[in-house]
Design a protein around this motif. Structure first.
Motif, PDB file in Angstrom:
ATOM      1  N   TRP A  21       0.759  -1.240   0.595  1.00 25.62           N
ATOM      2  CA  TRP A  21       0.433   0.302   0.178  1.00 25.62           C
ATOM      3  C   TRP A  21       1.007   1.342   0.013  1.00 25.62           C
ATOM      4  N   ASP A  64     -10.917  -7.905   7.109  1.00 28.26           N
ATOM      5  CA  ASP A  64      -9.422  -7.602   6.528  1.00 28.26           C
ATOM      6  C   ASP A  64      -7.887  -7.466   6.884  1.00 28.26           C
ATOM      7  N   ARG A  65      -7.139  -8.272   7.695  1.00 28.77           N
ATOM      8  CA  ARG A  65      -6.358  -8.003   7.862  1.00 28.77           C
ATOM      9  C   ARG A  65      -5.808  -8.673   8.445  1.00 28.77           C
ATOM     10  N   GLU A  92      -2.891  -5.583   4.612  1.00 24.25           N
ATOM     11  CA  GLU A  92      -4.757  -5.062   4.632  1.00 24.25           C
ATOM     12  C   GLU A  92      -5.679  -5.716   3.270  1.00 24.25           C
ATOM     13  N   ARG A  93      -6.922  -5.746   3.291  1.00 24.45           N
ATOM     14  CA  ARG A  93      -7.888  -5.876   2.151  1.00 24.45           C
ATOM     15  C   ARG A  93      -8.411  -4.615   2.052  1.00 24.45           C
ATOM     16  N   ARG A  94      -7.809  -3.949   1.381  1.00 24.41           N
ATOM     17  CA  ARG A  94      -9.051  -2.634   0.633  1.00 24.41           C
ATOM     18  C   ARG A  94      -9.869  -2.466  -0.859  1.00 24.41           C
ATOM     19  N   TRP A 111      -5.791  -6.524  -1.288  1.00 22.88           N
ATOM     20  CA  TRP A 111      -4.689  -7.435  -0.145  1.00 22.88           C
ATOM     21  C   TRP A 111      -3.303  -6.839  -1.123  1.00 22.88           C
ATOM     22  N   LEU A 114       1.024  -3.755   4.393  1.00 24.52           N
ATOM     23  CA  LEU A 114       0.326  -2.384   4.764  1.00 24.52           C
ATOM     24  C   LEU A 114       2.002  -1.907   5.919  1.00 24.52           C
TER      25      LEU A 114
END
Length: 177
Positions: free
Chosen positions: A40, A90-91, A125-127, A131, A134
């Motif tokens: 990210w 999401d982590r 982290e998934r946004r 994935w 981070l």
């Protein structure tokens, strides 16, 4: 955990594993764009060597600082070994054992060729369904000089080494029909 939750966790782990494989491809093919796409923007990167910290900053800063040095080698190979992933929504966190080989022509000088044993301690982290890393804490376990016996060259019938997007690794199913 019911079956649906277990399947979603398994899919997340597979996506994280494939992300790590893309990271290795990016470094080995000298594809900085692919390498950085695994992080990210602003991801924390801490590289810790045997004698203390080597780098603390962002992944972009680390690769801006180190990228030219990677190109000093004729080729590299990064191999993922044991990978333990824990997913929570999401982590995710993962510890990944990794071996990397770096070598330079002419290939018979062990001062120019290295085997490294490392560990990645990553936070993912998934946004928006994607994935990425981070935070990475990189730990070097050891480095050993190596001396390849038969350095790969087209002259001795090995395929040409490639640190570019021209490598076969970028071939897709559509390319082969």
């Amino acid at each position: 955990m019911d079956l649906d939750e277990r399947l979603l966790t398994l899919l997340a782990k597979q996506e994280i594993y494939e992300l790590m494989c893309r990271y290795c491809r990016g470094v080995d093919r000298m594809d900085k764009e692919l390498t950085l796409s695994c992080f990210w923007p602003g991801a924390v990167d801490v590289h810790i060597g045997r004698h203390g910290r080597l780098h603390t900053g962002t992944a972009e800063e680390f690769f801006d600082q180190e990228w030219a040095g990677f190109g000093d080698f004729t080729a590299s190979q990064h191999h993922l070994c044991n990978m333990l992933i824990e997913v929570d929504g999401d982590r995710a966190v993962a510890e990944t054992y990794q071996f990397s080989f770096y070598w330079r022509e002419p290939g018979d000088d062990p001062e120019l060729n290295w085997l490294n044993s490392n560990r990645y301690h990553d936070v993912f982290e998934r946004r928006n369904g994607q994935w990425r890393i981070l935070r990475r804490d990189f730990l070097r376990n050891f480095s050993l000089p190596i001396s390849p016996v038969d350095f790969p060259t087209p002259e001795n019938n090995w395929p040409a080494l490639s640190q570019s997007r021209d490598d076969l690794a970028y071939r897709t199913v559509a390319d082969v029909g």
